[in-house]
Design an enzyme around this catalytic site. Sequence first.
Site, PDB file in Angstrom:
ATOM      1  N   SER A   1       6.826  -0.478   9.830  1.00 54.11           N
ATOM      2  CA  SER A   1       5.456  -0.362   9.349  1.00 54.11           C
ATOM      3  C   SER A   1       5.276   1.015   8.746  1.00 54.11           C
ATOM      4  O   SER A   1       5.858   1.993   9.248  1.00 54.11           O
ATOM      5  CB  SER A   1       4.492  -0.530  10.532  1.00 54.11           C
ATOM      6  OG  SER A   1       3.216  -0.039  10.187  1.00 54.11           O
ATOM      7  N   SER A   2       4.460   1.086   7.710  1.00 46.21           N
ATOM      8  CA  SER A   2       4.190   2.395   7.096  1.00 46.21           C
ATOM      9  C   SER A   2       3.535   3.316   8.111  1.00 46.21           C
ATOM     10  O   SER A   2       3.676   4.532   8.046  1.00 46.21           O
ATOM     11  CB  SER A   2       3.263   2.223   5.898  1.00 46.21           C
ATOM     12  OG  SER A   2       3.791   1.248   5.037  1.00 46.21           O
TER      13      SER A   2
ATOM     14  N   MET B   1       0.849  -1.189   0.000  1.00 47.56           N
ATOM     15  CA  MET B   1       0.000   0.000   0.000  1.00 47.56           C
ATOM     16  C   MET B   1       0.889   1.245   0.000  1.00 47.56           C
ATOM     17  O   MET B   1       0.456   2.332   0.374  1.00 47.56           O
ATOM     18  CB  MET B   1      -0.940  -0.014   1.207  1.00 47.56           C
ATOM     19  CG  MET B   1      -1.880  -1.223   1.173  1.00 47.56           C
ATOM     20  SD  MET B   1      -3.423  -0.974   2.039  1.00 47.56           S
ATOM     21  CE  MET B   1      -2.858  -0.796   3.688  1.00 47.56           C
ATOM     22  N   GLY B   2       2.157   1.074  -0.405  1.00 43.27           N
ATOM     23  CA  GLY B   2       3.060   2.220  -0.487  1.00 43.27           C
ATOM     24  C   GLY B   2       3.609   2.618   0.862  1.00 43.27           C
ATOM     25  O   GLY B   2       3.586   1.837   1.814  1.00 43.27           O
TER      26      GLY B   2
ATOM     27  N   GLN C   1     -10.318  -2.490   2.702  1.00 48.50           N
ATOM     28  CA  GLN C   1      -9.776  -3.195   3.870  1.00 48.50           C
ATOM     29  C   GLN C   1      -9.667  -2.296   5.105  1.00 48.50           C
ATOM     30  O   GLN C   1      -9.209  -2.732   6.151  1.00 48.50           O
ATOM     31  CB  GLN C   1      -8.446  -3.856   3.547  1.00 48.50           C
ATOM     32  CG  GLN C   1      -7.265  -2.925   3.340  1.00 48.50           C
ATOM     33  CD  GLN C   1      -6.032  -3.680   2.909  1.00 48.50           C
ATOM     34  OE1 GLN C   1      -5.909  -4.092   1.758  1.00 48.50           O
ATOM     35  NE2 GLN C   1      -5.085  -3.882   3.818  1.00 48.50           N
TER      36      GLN C   1
ATOM     37  N   LEU D   1       6.726   3.013   1.415  1.00 46.90           N
ATOM     38  CA  LEU D   1       7.655   1.880   1.478  1.00 46.90           C
ATOM     39  C   LEU D   1       8.780   2.118   2.488  1.00 46.90           C
ATOM     40  O   LEU D   1       9.221   3.245   2.698  1.00 46.90           O
ATOM     41  CB  LEU D   1       8.253   1.638   0.089  1.00 46.90           C
ATOM     42  CG  LEU D   1       7.237   1.352  -1.027  1.00 46.90           C
ATOM     43  CD1 LEU D   1       7.955   1.120  -2.350  1.00 46.90           C
ATOM     44  CD2 LEU D   1       6.354   0.154  -0.686  1.00 46.90           C
TER      45      LEU D   1
ATOM     46  N   GLY E   1      11.540  -2.896   5.167  1.00 43.11           N
ATOM     47  CA  GLY E   1      10.836  -4.185   5.202  1.00 43.11           C
ATOM     48  C   GLY E   1      10.313  -4.549   3.815  1.00 43.11           C
ATOM     49  O   GLY E   1      10.511  -5.665   3.328  1.00 43.11           O
ATOM     50  N   HIS E   2       9.679  -3.574   3.141  1.00 41.83           N
ATOM     51  CA  HIS E   2       9.192  -3.818   1.775  1.00 41.83           C
ATOM     52  C   HIS E   2      10.372  -4.126   0.848  1.00 41.83           C
ATOM     53  O   HIS E   2      10.296  -5.031   0.013  1.00 41.83           O
ATOM     54  CB  HIS E   2       8.484  -2.574   1.215  1.00 41.83           C
ATOM     55  CG  HIS E   2       7.204  -2.222   1.905  1.00 41.83           C
ATOM     56  ND1 HIS E   2       7.050  -1.068   2.634  1.00 41.83           N
ATOM     57  CD2 HIS E   2       6.009  -2.865   1.956  1.00 41.83           C
ATOM     58  CE1 HIS E   2       5.815  -1.004   3.100  1.00 41.83           C
ATOM     59  NE2 HIS E   2       5.172  -2.087   2.727  1.00 41.83           N
TER      60      HIS E   2
ATOM     61  N   GLN F   1      -2.763 -12.181   8.090  1.00 40.13           N
ATOM     62  CA  GLN F   1      -3.014 -11.920   6.666  1.00 40.13           C
ATOM     63  C   GLN F   1      -2.313 -12.969   5.806  1.00 40.13           C
ATOM     64  O   GLN F   1      -2.888 -13.501   4.849  1.00 40.13           O
ATOM     65  CB  GLN F   1      -2.508 -10.514   6.325  1.00 40.13           C
ATOM     66  CG  GLN F   1      -2.404 -10.218   4.845  1.00 40.13           C
ATOM     67  CD  GLN F   1      -2.022  -8.788   4.560  1.00 40.13           C
ATOM     68  OE1 GLN F   1      -2.851  -7.897   4.639  1.00 40.13           O
ATOM     69  NE2 GLN F   1      -0.768  -8.534   4.231  1.00 40.13           N
TER      70      GLN F   1
HETATM   71  O1  PAF Z   1      -0.121  -5.783   3.770  1.00 44.79           O
HETATM   72  C1  PAF Z   1      -0.524  -4.855   3.014  1.00 44.79           C
HETATM   73  O2  PAF Z   1       0.169  -3.859   2.767  1.00 44.79           O
HETATM   74  C2  PAF Z   1      -1.901  -4.974   2.397  1.00 44.79           C
HETATM   75  O3  PAF Z   1      -2.802  -5.589   3.261  1.00 44.79           O
HETATM   76  C3  PAF Z   1      -1.889  -5.684   1.020  1.00 44.79           C
HETATM   77  C4  PAF Z   1      -1.450  -7.122   1.129  1.00 44.79           C
HETATM   78  C5  PAF Z   1      -0.967  -4.932   0.075  1.00 44.79           C
HETATM   79  C6  PAF Z   1      -3.287  -5.670   0.428  1.00 44.79           C
HETATM   80  O4  PAF Z   1      -3.765  -4.377   0.253  1.00 44.79           O
END
Ligand code: PAF
Length: 280
Positions: free
Chosen positions: A186-187, A30-31, A61, A33, A36-37, A154
């Site tokens: 975390s973002s 979800m950007g 979500q 970044l 971790g990403h 998740q």
């Molecule tokens: O973990 C996230 O950033 C979000 O839940 C995902 C998997 C990109 C879905 O929107």
Amino acid sequence: MKIFNTRQELKSYLTAQKERNKTIGLVPTMGALHQGHLSLIKKAKRKNDVVVVSIFVNPTQFNKKEDLINYPKTIKNDTKLLESVSCDVLFFPSVKEIYEDHISSEKFDFDGLEHLMEGKFRQGHFDGVGTIVKTLFEIVIPNHAYFGQKDFQQLQIIKKMVKKHRLNVKIKGCAIFREEDGLAMSSRNTRLSKEQRAAAPFIYKILRKVRKKFATESTDRITKWVANQLKKHPFLSLEYFTIAEEKSLETVKKRESNKKNRAFIAVFAGEVRLIDNIRL
Ligand code: PAF
């Protein structure tokens, strides 16, 4: 790096890659970044010929409107970071491109996993996650898809969806990336005030103590201890803490050596919700 905003453009590019027998890795995000990403992207680069990163703040979500509005959006910096790790493709669609005129989720049955922990406190959250991840899988048709273990529930739910819907993609779970002081990356961390940011590493400290205690103490006793630790805290408040078996996510009463257990925690620092977990 190629940047696509529409499903069609991305699909035709990837079809050409697949015709040349290239393997595709997908990292959905979800950007906003962070390292971790980037670790997920680096892992994807090692295993796939083409790595696609999606950036899409998925409205379905979020169970709170303010959380969606306040979610950090840093596309310029994200693009630079993606280029720094030689990401091949960025997919950056609009909400309309994904949902057309119906911003709503598909209903999923994840065999009950969706009603525990995060699911209890964030109604409809996993329907939203399932909807966007399944849509991305349909567009990209990746060989492998990468998710961080910070969102462990998740990850298990996505594995369940892949199994139940017989999707042809391998799901790779990746270790939690932490700041030097132990705070899980975390973002949402960028939304913490100075005081909240200084307080937040307490969450991982608690989890490490829980890991020690689990060798000798009952789950009930540990759960009460965690609640007490956070009751006294000036900046953090507990939403839930639970010790659960990794696959079923069912709460465990006591240690059983043949089972893999994890402690899960959700905490509020003001308006900002932070989650973390640890293998016990
Ligand atoms: O973990 C996230 O950033 C979000 O839940 C995902 C998997 C990109 C879905 O929107």
